[in-house]
Scaffold this motif. Sequence first.
Motif, PDB file in Angstrom:
ATOM      1  N   TYR A 118       0.842  -1.194   0.000  1.00 61.73           N
ATOM      2  CA  TYR A 118       0.000   0.000   0.000  1.00 61.73           C
ATOM      3  C   TYR A 118       0.878   1.245   0.000  1.00 61.73           C
ATOM      4  CZ  TYR A 118      -4.780  -1.733   0.597  1.00 61.73           C
ATOM      5  OH  TYR A 118      -6.012  -2.288   0.396  1.00 61.73           O
ATOM      6  N   LEU A 119       0.528   2.190  -0.876  1.00 61.93           N
ATOM      7  CA  LEU A 119       1.250   3.462  -0.950  1.00 61.93           C
ATOM      8  C   LEU A 119       0.270   4.598  -0.737  1.00 61.93           C
ATOM      9  CD1 LEU A 119       2.361   1.450  -3.477  1.00 61.93           C
ATOM     10  CD2 LEU A 119       4.009   3.296  -3.644  1.00 61.93           C
ATOM     11  N   ARG A 120       0.521   5.432   0.259  1.00 61.59           N
ATOM     12  CA  ARG A 120      -0.399   6.517   0.579  1.00 61.59           C
ATOM     13  C   ARG A 120      -0.210   7.688  -0.380  1.00 61.59           C
ATOM     14  NH1 ARG A 120      -1.209   9.897   4.793  1.00 61.59           N
ATOM     15  NH2 ARG A 120      -1.450  11.483   3.215  1.00 61.59           N
ATOM     16  N   GLY A 121      -1.076   8.684  -0.226  1.00 63.56           N
ATOM     17  CA  GLY A 121      -1.047   9.851  -1.078  1.00 63.56           C
ATOM     18  C   GLY A 121      -0.196  10.982  -0.527  1.00 63.56           C
ATOM     19  N   PHE A 122      -0.429  12.173  -1.073  1.00 63.52           N
ATOM     20  CA  PHE A 122       0.403  13.353  -0.832  1.00 63.52           C
ATOM     21  C   PHE A 122       0.136  13.971   0.527  1.00 63.52           C
ATOM     22  CE2 PHE A 122       0.849  18.071  -1.694  1.00 63.52           C
ATOM     23  CZ  PHE A 122       2.233  18.085  -1.711  1.00 63.52           C
ATOM     24  N   ALA A 123       1.217  14.365   1.201  1.00 67.37           N
ATOM     25  CA  ALA A 123       1.127  15.197   2.407  1.00 67.37           C
ATOM     26  C   ALA A 123       1.879  16.484   2.091  1.00 67.37           C
ATOM     27  CB  ALA A 123       1.743  14.494   3.609  1.00 67.37           C
ATOM     28  N   MET A 124       1.204  17.629   2.153  1.00 69.60           N
ATOM     29  CA  MET A 124       1.796  18.847   1.638  1.00 69.60           C
ATOM     30  C   MET A 124       2.756  19.513   2.621  1.00 69.60           C
ATOM     31  SD  MET A 124      -0.023  22.127  -0.208  1.00 69.60           S
ATOM     32  CE  MET A 124      -0.848  22.794   1.229  1.00 69.60           C
ATOM     33  N   THR A 125       2.285  19.806   3.825  1.00 67.75           N
ATOM     34  CA  THR A 125       3.103  20.562   4.765  1.00 67.75           C
ATOM     35  C   THR A 125       3.915  19.624   5.659  1.00 67.75           C
ATOM     36  OG1 THR A 125       1.383  20.614   6.467  1.00 67.75           O
ATOM     37  CG2 THR A 125       1.335  22.359   4.797  1.00 67.75           C
ATOM     38  N   GLN A 126       4.883  20.187   6.353  1.00 67.33           N
ATOM     39  CA  GLN A 126       5.699  19.387   7.260  1.00 67.33           C
ATOM     40  C   GLN A 126       4.852  18.777   8.363  1.00 67.33           C
ATOM     41  OE1 GLN A 126       9.152  18.724   6.902  1.00 67.33           O
ATOM     42  NE2 GLN A 126       8.534  17.172   8.398  1.00 67.33           N
ATOM     43  N   SER A 127       3.885  19.525   8.870  1.00 65.91           N
ATOM     44  CA  SER A 127       3.037  18.974   9.936  1.00 65.91           C
ATOM     45  C   SER A 127       2.194  17.820   9.425  1.00 65.91           C
ATOM     46  CB  SER A 127       2.140  20.082  10.515  1.00 65.91           C
ATOM     47  OG  SER A 127       1.252  20.600   9.542  1.00 65.91           O
ATOM     48  N   GLU A 128       1.738  17.891   8.161  1.00 67.93           N
ATOM     49  CA  GLU A 128       0.978  16.790   7.588  1.00 67.93           C
ATOM     50  C   GLU A 128       1.864  15.562   7.396  1.00 67.93           C
ATOM     51  OE1 GLU A 128      -0.600  18.487   4.033  1.00 67.93           O
ATOM     52  OE2 GLU A 128      -2.334  19.386   5.038  1.00 67.93           O
ATOM     53  N   ILE A 129       3.119  15.769   7.007  1.00 69.92           N
ATOM     54  CA  ILE A 129       4.055  14.649   6.888  1.00 69.92           C
ATOM     55  C   ILE A 129       4.280  14.001   8.250  1.00 69.92           C
ATOM     56  CG2 ILE A 129       6.469  14.058   6.420  1.00 69.92           C
ATOM     57  CD1 ILE A 129       6.412  16.133   4.161  1.00 69.92           C
ATOM     58  N   ASP A 130       4.437  14.818   9.278  1.00 74.94           N
ATOM     59  CA  ASP A 130       4.656  14.287  10.630  1.00 74.94           C
ATOM     60  C   ASP A 130       3.423  13.520  11.110  1.00 74.94           C
ATOM     61  OD1 ASP A 130       7.128  15.485  10.554  1.00 74.94           O
ATOM     62  OD2 ASP A 130       6.533  17.226  11.753  1.00 74.94           O
ATOM     63  N   ASP A 131       2.231  14.050  10.848  1.00 70.03           N
ATOM     64  CA  ASP A 131       1.004  13.349  11.236  1.00 70.03           C
ATOM     65  C   ASP A 131       0.890  12.008  10.506  1.00 70.03           C
ATOM     66  OD1 ASP A 131       0.307  15.398  12.918  1.00 70.03           O
ATOM     67  OD2 ASP A 131      -1.092  16.352  11.506  1.00 70.03           O
ATOM     68  N   THR A 132       1.270  12.001   9.239  1.00 74.93           N
ATOM     69  CA  THR A 132       1.217  10.767   8.451  1.00 74.93           C
ATOM     70  C   THR A 132       2.119   9.699   9.046  1.00 74.93           C
ATOM     71  OG1 THR A 132       0.678  11.881   6.379  1.00 74.93           O
ATOM     72  CG2 THR A 132       1.803   9.766   6.202  1.00 74.93           C
ATOM     73  N   THR A 133       3.341  10.090   9.383  1.00 74.69           N
ATOM     74  CA  THR A 133       4.290   9.101   9.894  1.00 74.69           C
ATOM     75  C   THR A 133       3.985   8.685  11.326  1.00 74.69           C
ATOM     76  OG1 THR A 133       5.806  10.907  10.485  1.00 74.69           O
ATOM     77  CG2 THR A 133       6.119   9.862   8.349  1.00 74.69           C
ATOM     78  N   ALA A 134       3.166   9.459  12.029  1.00 76.18           N
ATOM     79  CA  ALA A 134       2.755   9.074  13.386  1.00 76.18           C
ATOM     80  C   ALA A 134       1.692   7.984  13.359  1.00 76.18           C
ATOM     81  CB  ALA A 134       2.232  10.295  14.142  1.00 76.18           C
ATOM     82  N   ASP A 135       1.103   7.735  12.209  1.00 73.94           N
ATOM     83  CA  ASP A 135       0.070   6.713  12.035  1.00 73.94           C
ATOM     84  C   ASP A 135       0.712   5.477  11.414  1.00 73.94           C
ATOM     85  OD1 ASP A 135      -1.999   5.084  11.247  1.00 73.94           O
ATOM     86  OD2 ASP A 135      -3.177   6.660  10.296  1.00 73.94           O
ATOM     87  N   PRO A 136       0.697   4.333  12.096  1.00 78.79           N
ATOM     88  CA  PRO A 136       1.345   3.133  11.544  1.00 78.79           C
ATOM     89  C   PRO A 136       0.835   2.769  10.147  1.00 78.79           C
ATOM     90  CG  PRO A 136       0.666   2.758  13.816  1.00 78.79           C
ATOM     91  CD  PRO A 136       0.094   4.071  13.415  1.00 78.79           C
TER      92      PRO A 136
END
Length: 609
Positions: free
Chosen positions: A22-40
């Motif tokens: 599975y490959l997720r979609g786009f995270a635009m801002t740094q905070s969105e990237i951090d939120d994405t990686t905080a979710d297994p």
Amino acid sequence: MNAEQILAWQAAKSGLVLPIVYLRGFAMTQSEIDDTTADPFNGFNVGSVLVRTGWTGDSARHIFESPVLRLTQPPFNYRVTFSDGIRGLNSETKKELESWSQLPSGVGGAAGSPSKAIIAIYRYYDIDSRLFGGESSACMETYGWGLGRLITDLLSVTGAKGVYLVAHSMGGLVARTFLQNDKVLDGSHTNRDKRKLQAVEDLNTKYPATRLTQVEWDRARASVQKFFTYGTPHNGITGQGGYGNSLVGAVGALMGFQIDNFDRTEIKKYLGDPLQANSLDGKFDVEKAFCLEGTGAADYPVAGGMSRRLVGQLSDGLVEVDNAVICGPRPGGAREDTFLAARAYVRRAHSGPYGMVNSEEGFGNLSRFLFGDFRVDGHLEVEAIDLPPEIEKARKDGKQVRASYSFESYLRVRGEKWAMTERLARDGAAAFRRYDELFGQDTKGLTLTKEDERKRILHRRIDLFAAFLDSYRRNDPKRQEVLAGGVTVVGTMGFALRTRISVPDYEVDGILWRKDHYEGSSLLDRDLVFLAYKDADGWQLAWGNNTGDSAHLEVVRPSTDEAKSLADHVAFRRQADGVIEFMLPLQEVGPPKVAVWLRLVARLSTPTL
């Protein structure tokens, strides 16, 4: 499915159960990237709760638990693992999966999951996350390289010969970078800033075991058996009038959010310069790809609705319908001779509570694409659509007449409470043709060129759907049904199709013709049901109006004289090279007269290794 059906499915599909990435979609801002990686699960565990009105008239909550969690349940019984960012699988995960693959045959299934039934969440954003030190500002080529690293590890520890790729949004472009850019492994490509690929070289230097050989790289790319995308902007994000394509490039350059990943010019660069942005370019078989396209723009909540206003109604709120599909030549075909991948249209938004990823429609299409038996393509072949008598008289009198038509389709599988595809005019997903495209202009004294004739033939073919069916997921495999003529059949696969040609707007000498116009009416509107079944002569089809009574459904007979069948508008069946074609006549005597052929083409789904 009851216990007996689950066991039958598992026995029949054991060769199709392969690791899924599975490959997720786009995270635009740094905070969105951090939120994405905080979710297994990078968001793939998010389901939805919707309110539906039942047959009693009462409203009730409907819960869909998410595609990943659904795959962990019977009959699929997948288990979940996670990548260590672009490093692939870490040593602990490798040992765990290797021990699982060494269990005796049948033990894995009894314990819950066969050894190859692994879902791997590819956490490619970990390299950019502040939660893990923010090692680098990576790029699409870096993410593509990491996908090759993960697949190599999966093949090694599971013993599988192939994998499936399932991607949302930008994840589909990451997968295509891996599949299409031959130079990602060594970073020798010159279309992008090579400095950004330093992240891979630094990783290989720090962790030598992550380095990939050419043999491993080639094996990983060749192992991909099927590729499914949810709302991927394969042809960029263009917006109404094409403004979006130039805008995303400008915003990306100004703010550095990698939003230029959706600019067509940039897409071509990181994909290795294909013929066009949405072309697989012969690097992957287009018949092994499937694109799910959303049409629910109004339900996309991002940026307070700004996105859907920029992109417009004919979209999922972020990606336009026309940009969410890939094309490519068939194996051995010329690079320029491209065909569209299989696709379905669903009334879902790009993401969010009403998004396509966390929807039954999405999962139904995904699971049947990966594990189904048959592919059925449906299209109309237009023979005649007459103009109203008064309009036809005006045309013959030399006045300029214009008209356009929307061809709608709505496909459902028996027993399911969702549609496999909805190509509706109100959602901007219906096929569209002009009168002159179908029938040409008045050509008195002129002879059509070969190119004109080729285009006319193409325009008269209206693609309606591409669907995958699973004979082991029939809601009642032992059910007996009696067809017209007393023919008794057992264990049919049932599906229904509503196809509609809407009343067009007519224009005579530049003035809209409103006489006898009733908005929302149709020239042809048929709701048909089909029952596919197998007898001593192979697969057969019965068809007729969708009334809920099988006794009037006619069996489609083989053609002894195709020319005569066409002339008499009689349904017929023909078979060659493993492909079965059913030609079904649909008519309205009018006026205006409408005559089209519904052509269903059925064949075995693309096999895996």
